[in-house]
Design an enzyme around this catalytic site. Sequence first.
Site, PDB file in Angstrom:
ATOM      1  N   THR A  74      -1.231   8.264  -3.321  1.00  0.00           N
ATOM      2  CA  THR A  74       0.040   8.967  -3.265  1.00  0.00           C
ATOM      3  C   THR A  74       0.340   9.610  -4.618  1.00  0.00           C
ATOM      4  O   THR A  74      -0.128   9.150  -5.659  1.00  0.00           O
ATOM      5  CB  THR A  74       1.193   8.008  -2.852  1.00  0.00           C
ATOM      6  OG1 THR A  74       0.928   7.538  -1.539  1.00  0.00           O
ATOM      7  CG2 THR A  74       2.539   8.662  -2.878  1.00  0.00           C
ATOM      8  N   ARG A 121       0.760   6.684  12.354  1.00  0.00           N
ATOM      9  CA  ARG A 121       1.336   5.730  11.391  1.00  0.00           C
ATOM     10  C   ARG A 121       2.040   6.515  10.284  1.00  0.00           C
ATOM     11  O   ARG A 121       1.525   7.487   9.756  1.00  0.00           O
ATOM     12  CB  ARG A 121       0.214   4.880  10.781  1.00  0.00           C
ATOM     13  CG  ARG A 121       0.681   3.886   9.696  1.00  0.00           C
ATOM     14  CD  ARG A 121       0.585   4.470   8.300  1.00  0.00           C
ATOM     15  NE  ARG A 121       0.872   3.475   7.248  1.00  0.00           N
ATOM     16  CZ  ARG A 121       1.030   3.768   5.970  1.00  0.00           C
ATOM     17  NH1 ARG A 121       0.945   5.012   5.558  1.00  0.00           N
ATOM     18  NH2 ARG A 121       1.280   2.820   5.086  1.00  0.00           N
ATOM     19  N   VAL A 122       3.228   6.063   9.939  1.00  0.00           N
ATOM     20  CA  VAL A 122       3.967   6.678   8.842  1.00  0.00           C
ATOM     21  C   VAL A 122       4.303   5.593   7.828  1.00  0.00           C
ATOM     22  O   VAL A 122       4.746   4.508   8.211  1.00  0.00           O
ATOM     23  CB  VAL A 122       5.260   7.353   9.352  1.00  0.00           C
ATOM     24  CG1 VAL A 122       6.066   7.921   8.195  1.00  0.00           C
ATOM     25  CG2 VAL A 122       4.934   8.442  10.362  1.00  0.00           C
ATOM     26  N   GLY A 123       4.077   5.881   6.554  1.00  0.00           N
ATOM     27  CA  GLY A 123       4.384   4.915   5.506  1.00  0.00           C
ATOM     28  C   GLY A 123       5.724   5.195   4.849  1.00  0.00           C
ATOM     29  O   GLY A 123       6.604   5.840   5.430  1.00  0.00           O
ATOM     30  N   ASP A 124       5.865   4.734   3.633  1.00  0.00           N
ATOM     31  CA  ASP A 124       7.137   4.872   2.921  1.00  0.00           C
ATOM     32  C   ASP A 124       7.359   6.260   2.333  1.00  0.00           C
ATOM     33  O   ASP A 124       8.501   6.672   2.129  1.00  0.00           O
ATOM     34  CB  ASP A 124       7.200   3.840   1.778  1.00  0.00           C
ATOM     35  CG  ASP A 124       6.064   4.021   0.773  1.00  0.00           C
ATOM     36  OD1 ASP A 124       4.921   4.292   1.202  1.00  0.00           O
ATOM     37  OD2 ASP A 124       6.316   3.891  -0.432  1.00  0.00           O
ATOM     38  N   THR A 178       4.586   4.447  -5.190  1.00  0.00           N
ATOM     39  CA  THR A 178       3.236   4.428  -4.630  1.00  0.00           C
ATOM     40  C   THR A 178       2.835   2.976  -4.420  1.00  0.00           C
ATOM     41  O   THR A 178       3.120   2.120  -5.258  1.00  0.00           O
ATOM     42  CB  THR A 178       2.217   5.122  -5.537  1.00  0.00           C
ATOM     43  OG1 THR A 178       0.915   4.983  -4.925  1.00  0.00           O
ATOM     44  CG2 THR A 178       2.167   4.545  -6.938  1.00  0.00           C
ATOM     45  N   GLY A 224       2.685   0.831   1.615  1.00  0.00           N
ATOM     46  CA  GLY A 224       3.871   1.484   2.162  1.00  0.00           C
ATOM     47  C   GLY A 224       4.741   0.606   3.027  1.00  0.00           C
ATOM     48  O   GLY A 224       5.971   0.694   2.978  1.00  0.00           O
TER      49      GLY A 224
END
Length: 340
Positions: A207, A235-238, A258, A261
């Site tokens: 990131t 999938r989605v992270g932070d 970073t 997530g």
Amino acid sequence: MNTSPVIAIHGGAGTILRTAMASETEAQYLAALSGILAAGQKILAEGGSALDAVTEAVRLLEDCPFFNAGHGSVFTAAGTHELDASIMDGRTLEAGAVCCVKRVRNPVLAARRVLEHSEHVLFTGEGAEAFAAAQGLEFVEPGYFHTDARHRQWLLARGAQRAMLDHDGATLAAGVDKASDNAAHQAEAGEGGLPHEPIDPNRKHGTVGAVALDVQGHLAAATSTGGVTNKQPGRVGDSPLIGAGCYADDATCAVSTTGSGEMFMRMVAAYDVAAQMRYGGATLADAAANVVMERLPRIDGRGGLIAVDARGNVTLPFNTEGMYRGYARVGDAPVVAIYR
Ligand code: ASP
């Protein structure tokens, strides 16, 4: 206290060992970080906004194949790329974000357009791409995001049937598959792999992000990522979530994160720094250190963040061995670092 305009950036955290880093590789990373900081610094020096400075810094980080964002992003389990980005203006608390985009060259520019030209904050997938297209942003064929190194990394992660944090497979791709491998062995990992990243394969995060304070006293933050290698499609992270991977409020601070997530989401990590300042009266450094060194480790959250407050204080804490990072105040030479 220092109120001169300042920008800070990150390009991922992990077990980055000085003994494992070839000097040529180290120089490449440091030069990339310095050049990108200088570009952001120039915008601030000319009176530009923090929002413009973080947008440009993250755009450049996305275009640099060393980092897991834009060109050089990791692969999903389907062998595709799904990119996430977010941006927030501390002056107005306006924010924009996109996730799961596949063909937008610079997701941070799409996030910026969402901030400026939409009543919404977060667009996903096809809707995000339709919005970006309507905004006239540059599209690329999915192959643009492909790098051979990340592809090898994905094949190994897929073989191991696991998702890996950003560059995890880079070292594996070169035949190093244990965190305990010695430094000399790790140093060889870059041969034919990702840009010679001597990072512990089990403790790496990618990131990119930027935070800035401008001459008007306004703050901004931006974050962009390819996510984690071999992640499930969708999938989605932070990173694209306001409050988790990105936050900015002139009243407190600007933050970009970073790391793992899912844990940053559960801790609402970026906002927690601001909340500790606002409600608890914590200093920037204390609030950020509490989140990164105490709260995140409680749930096995690894990584780091960069943050700046309205007084120009900058902090870059991480709970891994290293984090690609730096900051630059207007009038001073950029300061860049990798190791703890
Ligand atoms: N935080 C990013 C994500 O979970 C990954 C990273 O920082 O390496 O998507």
